[in-house]
Design a protein around this motif. Structure first.
Motif, PDB file in Angstrom:
ATOM      1  N   VAL A   1       0.956  -1.249  -0.084  1.00 54.70           N
ATOM      2  CA  VAL A   1      -0.152   0.114   0.092  1.00 54.70           C
ATOM      3  C   VAL A   1       0.737   1.177  -0.003  1.00 54.70           C
ATOM      4  CG1 VAL A   1      -1.687   1.542   1.319  1.00 54.70           C
ATOM      5  CG2 VAL A   1      -2.019  -1.343   1.004  1.00 54.70           C
ATOM      6  N   LEU A   2       1.854   1.304   0.612  1.00 52.93           N
ATOM      7  CA  LEU A   2       2.883   2.466   0.947  1.00 52.93           C
ATOM      8  C   LEU A   2       3.321   2.629  -0.534  1.00 52.93           C
ATOM      9  CD1 LEU A   2       4.285   4.529   2.725  1.00 52.93           C
ATOM     10  CD2 LEU A   2       6.055   2.616   2.722  1.00 52.93           C
ATOM     11  N   LEU A   3       3.954   1.589  -1.170  1.00 57.94           N
ATOM     12  CA  LEU A   3       4.596   1.521  -2.361  1.00 57.94           C
ATOM     13  C   LEU A   3       3.551   2.285  -3.426  1.00 57.94           C
ATOM     14  CD1 LEU A   3       7.166   1.409  -4.438  1.00 57.94           C
ATOM     15  CD2 LEU A   3       6.506  -1.020  -4.633  1.00 57.94           C
ATOM     16  N   GLN A   4       2.353   1.602  -3.505  1.00 61.91           N
ATOM     17  CA  GLN A   4       1.313   2.083  -4.395  1.00 61.91           C
ATOM     18  C   GLN A   4       0.916   3.487  -3.935  1.00 61.91           C
ATOM     19  OE1 GLN A   4      -2.064  -0.589  -3.673  1.00 61.91           O
ATOM     20  NE2 GLN A   4      -1.022  -2.187  -4.971  1.00 61.91           N
ATOM     21  N   ALA A   5       0.772   4.037  -3.033  1.00 66.15           N
ATOM     22  CA  ALA A   5       0.439   5.249  -2.739  1.00 66.15           C
ATOM     23  C   ALA A   5       1.551   6.257  -3.015  1.00 66.15           C
ATOM     24  CB  ALA A   5       0.085   5.261  -1.233  1.00 66.15           C
ATOM     25  N   PHE A   6       2.682   6.029  -2.620  1.00 65.63           N
ATOM     26  CA  PHE A   6       3.890   6.733  -3.152  1.00 65.63           C
ATOM     27  C   PHE A   6       4.041   6.830  -5.055  1.00 65.63           C
ATOM     28  CE2 PHE A   6       8.118   7.041  -4.690  1.00 65.63           C
ATOM     29  CZ  PHE A   6       8.653   8.303  -4.131  1.00 65.63           C
TER      30      PHE A   6
ATOM     31  N   LEU B   1       1.515   6.143  -7.152  1.00 68.86           N
ATOM     32  CA  LEU B   1       0.414   7.296  -7.568  1.00 68.86           C
ATOM     33  C   LEU B   1       0.445   8.691  -7.255  1.00 68.86           C
ATOM     34  CD1 LEU B   1      -2.288   7.020  -8.644  1.00 68.86           C
ATOM     35  CD2 LEU B   1      -3.067   6.952  -6.360  1.00 68.86           C
ATOM     36  N   THR B   2       0.994   9.035  -6.112  1.00 68.79           N
ATOM     37  CA  THR B   2       1.084  10.516  -5.793  1.00 68.79           C
ATOM     38  C   THR B   2       2.332  11.003  -6.467  1.00 68.79           C
ATOM     39  OG1 THR B   2       0.158  10.070  -3.513  1.00 68.79           O
ATOM     40  CG2 THR B   2       1.434  12.094  -3.934  1.00 68.79           C
ATOM     41  N   PHE B   3       3.511  10.363  -6.654  1.00 71.31           N
ATOM     42  CA  PHE B   3       4.534  10.992  -7.278  1.00 71.31           C
ATOM     43  C   PHE B   3       4.280  11.190  -8.616  1.00 71.31           C
ATOM     44  CE2 PHE B   3       8.724  10.726  -9.423  1.00 71.31           C
ATOM     45  CZ  PHE B   3       9.406  11.529  -8.676  1.00 71.31           C
ATOM     46  N   LEU B   4       3.763  10.170  -9.240  1.00 73.98           N
ATOM     47  CA  LEU B   4       3.454  10.296 -10.754  1.00 73.98           C
ATOM     48  C   LEU B   4       2.212  11.318 -11.191  1.00 73.98           C
ATOM     49  CD1 LEU B   4       3.575   6.484 -12.116  1.00 73.98           C
ATOM     50  CD2 LEU B   4       5.343   8.461 -12.240  1.00 73.98           C
ATOM     51  N   ALA B   5       1.295  11.328 -10.135  1.00 72.93           N
ATOM     52  CA  ALA B   5      -0.005  12.469 -10.382  1.00 72.93           C
ATOM     53  C   ALA B   5       0.626  13.787 -10.342  1.00 72.93           C
ATOM     54  CB  ALA B   5      -0.786  12.071  -9.337  1.00 72.93           C
ATOM     55  N   GLU B   6       1.563  13.836  -9.182  1.00 69.30           N
ATOM     56  CA  GLU B   6       2.064  15.305  -8.983  1.00 69.30           C
ATOM     57  C   GLU B   6       3.300  15.895  -9.854  1.00 69.30           C
ATOM     58  OE1 GLU B   6       0.626  17.530  -7.050  1.00 69.30           O
ATOM     59  OE2 GLU B   6      -0.998  15.833  -6.793  1.00 69.30           O
ATOM     60  N   TRP B   7       3.770  14.883 -10.552  1.00 68.72           N
ATOM     61  CA  TRP B   7       5.309  15.289 -11.297  1.00 68.72           C
ATOM     62  C   TRP B   7       4.551  16.223 -12.573  1.00 68.72           C
ATOM     63  CZ3 TRP B   7      10.036  14.776 -10.244  1.00 68.72           C
ATOM     64  CH2 TRP B   7      10.818  15.083 -11.268  1.00 68.72           C
ATOM     65  N   GLY B   8       4.995  17.372 -12.395  1.00 69.76           N
ATOM     66  CA  GLY B   8       4.932  18.215 -13.363  1.00 69.76           C
ATOM     67  C   GLY B   8       3.641  19.063 -13.300  1.00 69.76           C
ATOM     68  N   ASP B   9       2.945  18.884 -12.437  1.00 68.92           N
ATOM     69  CA  ASP B   9       1.625  19.617 -12.327  1.00 68.92           C
ATOM     70  C   ASP B   9       1.878  20.958 -11.888  1.00 68.92           C
ATOM     71  OD1 ASP B   9       1.930  19.487  -9.541  1.00 68.92           O
ATOM     72  OD2 ASP B   9      -0.033  18.874  -9.041  1.00 68.92           O
ATOM     73  N   ARG B  10       0.662  21.858 -11.852  1.00 66.70           N
ATOM     74  CA  ARG B  10       1.001  23.279 -11.637  1.00 66.70           C
ATOM     75  C   ARG B  10       1.322  23.521 -10.182  1.00 66.70           C
ATOM     76  NH1 ARG B  10      -4.968  25.285 -13.420  1.00 66.70           N
ATOM     77  NH2 ARG B  10      -5.365  23.357 -12.030  1.00 66.70           N
ATOM     78  N   SER B  11       1.163  22.661  -9.024  1.00 72.90           N
ATOM     79  CA  SER B  11       1.455  22.959  -7.936  1.00 72.90           C
ATOM     80  C   SER B  11       2.994  22.821  -7.874  1.00 72.90           C
ATOM     81  CB  SER B  11       0.730  22.077  -6.813  1.00 72.90           C
ATOM     82  OG  SER B  11       1.243  20.918  -6.950  1.00 72.90           O
ATOM     83  N   GLN B  12       3.437  21.645  -8.450  1.00 69.62           N
ATOM     84  CA  GLN B  12       4.976  21.503  -8.679  1.00 69.62           C
ATOM     85  C   GLN B  12       5.752  22.641  -9.267  1.00 69.62           C
ATOM     86  OE1 GLN B  12       6.567  18.371 -10.822  1.00 69.62           O
ATOM     87  NE2 GLN B  12       8.174  17.997  -9.319  1.00 69.62           N
TER      88      GLN B  12
ATOM     89  N   GLY C   1      12.589  26.396   3.795  1.00 72.46           N
ATOM     90  CA  GLY C   1      11.137  27.209   4.156  1.00 72.46           C
ATOM     91  C   GLY C   1      10.111  26.589   3.212  1.00 72.46           C
ATOM     92  N   VAL C   2      10.504  26.720   1.755  1.00 64.96           N
ATOM     93  CA  VAL C   2       9.531  26.319   0.974  1.00 64.96           C
ATOM     94  C   VAL C   2       9.560  24.643   0.911  1.00 64.96           C
ATOM     95  CG1 VAL C   2       9.445  25.988  -1.783  1.00 64.96           C
ATOM     96  CG2 VAL C   2      10.300  28.194  -0.497  1.00 64.96           C
ATOM     97  N   THR C   3      10.611  24.036   1.283  1.00 66.69           N
ATOM     98  CA  THR C   3      10.254  22.423   1.297  1.00 66.69           C
ATOM     99  C   THR C   3       9.376  22.195   2.355  1.00 66.69           C
ATOM    100  OG1 THR C   3      12.565  22.060   0.252  1.00 66.69           O
ATOM    101  CG2 THR C   3      11.745  20.416   1.492  1.00 66.69           C
ATOM    102  N   LEU C   4       9.760  22.692   3.582  1.00 64.50           N
ATOM    103  CA  LEU C   4       8.936  22.347   4.796  1.00 64.50           C
ATOM    104  C   LEU C   4       7.406  22.693   4.641  1.00 64.50           C
ATOM    105  CD1 LEU C   4      11.166  23.203   7.793  1.00 64.50           C
ATOM    106  CD2 LEU C   4      10.472  21.020   6.924  1.00 64.50           C
ATOM    107  N   GLY C   5       7.189  23.792   4.006  1.00 65.92           N
ATOM    108  CA  GLY C   5       5.827  24.226   3.596  1.00 65.92           C
ATOM    109  C   GLY C   5       5.034  23.404   2.734  1.00 65.92           C
ATOM    110  N   ALA C   6       5.996  23.138   1.563  1.00 63.12           N
ATOM    111  CA  ALA C   6       5.245  22.298   0.784  1.00 63.12           C
ATOM    112  C   ALA C   6       4.880  20.708   1.277  1.00 63.12           C
ATOM    113  CB  ALA C   6       6.215  21.863  -0.344  1.00 63.12           C
ATOM    114  N   ILE C   7       5.800  20.286   2.111  1.00 64.25           N
ATOM    115  CA  ILE C   7       5.431  18.810   2.625  1.00 64.25           C
ATOM    116  C   ILE C   7       4.386  19.160   3.634  1.00 64.25           C
ATOM    117  CG2 ILE C   7       6.568  17.174   4.407  1.00 64.25           C
ATOM    118  CD1 ILE C   7       9.158  17.889   3.185  1.00 64.25           C
ATOM    119  N   ILE C   8       4.266  20.062   4.349  1.00 67.68           N
ATOM    120  CA  ILE C   8       3.134  20.173   5.459  1.00 67.68           C
ATOM    121  C   ILE C   8       1.701  20.476   4.584  1.00 67.68           C
ATOM    122  CG2 ILE C   8       1.987  21.697   7.269  1.00 67.68           C
ATOM    123  CD1 ILE C   8       4.997  22.306   8.069  1.00 67.68           C
ATOM    124  N   GLY C   9       1.974  21.180   3.413  1.00 67.73           N
ATOM    125  CA  GLY C   9       0.708  21.566   2.768  1.00 67.73           C
ATOM    126  C   GLY C   9       0.098  20.407   1.927  1.00 67.73           C
ATOM    127  N   HIS C  10       1.104  19.789   1.405  1.00 71.05           N
ATOM    128  CA  HIS C  10       0.552  18.349   0.824  1.00 71.05           C
ATOM    129  C   HIS C  10       0.168  17.456   1.455  1.00 71.05           C
ATOM    130  CE1 HIS C  10       0.586  16.065  -3.124  1.00 71.05           C
ATOM    131  NE2 HIS C  10       1.249  15.177  -2.363  1.00 71.05           N
TER     132      HIS C  10
END
Length: 94
Positions: free
Chosen positions: A19-24, A26-37, A51-60
């Motif tokens: 499940v961890l591998l599937q979720a990772f 799915l999320t990684f491929l779905a987010e790659w190159g999208d507007r939020s990235q 600060g950007v990294t921590l904020g992005a991690i918390i927000g996501h």
């Protein structure tokens, strides 16, 4: 099977890893190159990267956590087939 509490733990660990591998993935491929990235790249170029990294991690994490909890609640009320139909319907013309 059988025999008490020891057997369930051995089966649960590979399932949790799957499940961890599937979720990772799915999320990684779905987010790659999208507007939020792209926005995060721009923000990282203009602001302090840690600060950007921590904020992005918390927000996501919060956004994903709400999606998981909402999905679990929704699954108890409607079928997975209906969720797929509703989610995939707008993409049908493409």
């Amino acid at each position: 099977g059988g025999g008490g509490g020891g057997g369930g733990g051995a089966d649960a660990e590979p399932a949790a890893r799957t499940v961890l591998l599937q979720a990772f993935t799915l999320t990684f491929l779905a987010e790659w190159g999208d507007r939020s990235q792209i926005a995060t790249i721009a923000l990282g170029a203009a602001e302090e990267p840690v600060g950007v990294t921590l904020g992005a991690i918390i927000g996501h994490s919060l956004c994903t956590g709400l999606a998981v909890v909402g999905g679990k609640m929704l699954a108890s009320r409607i079928s997975e087939r209906m969720v797929l139909g509703i989610g995939g319907g707008p993409f049908f013309p493409f």
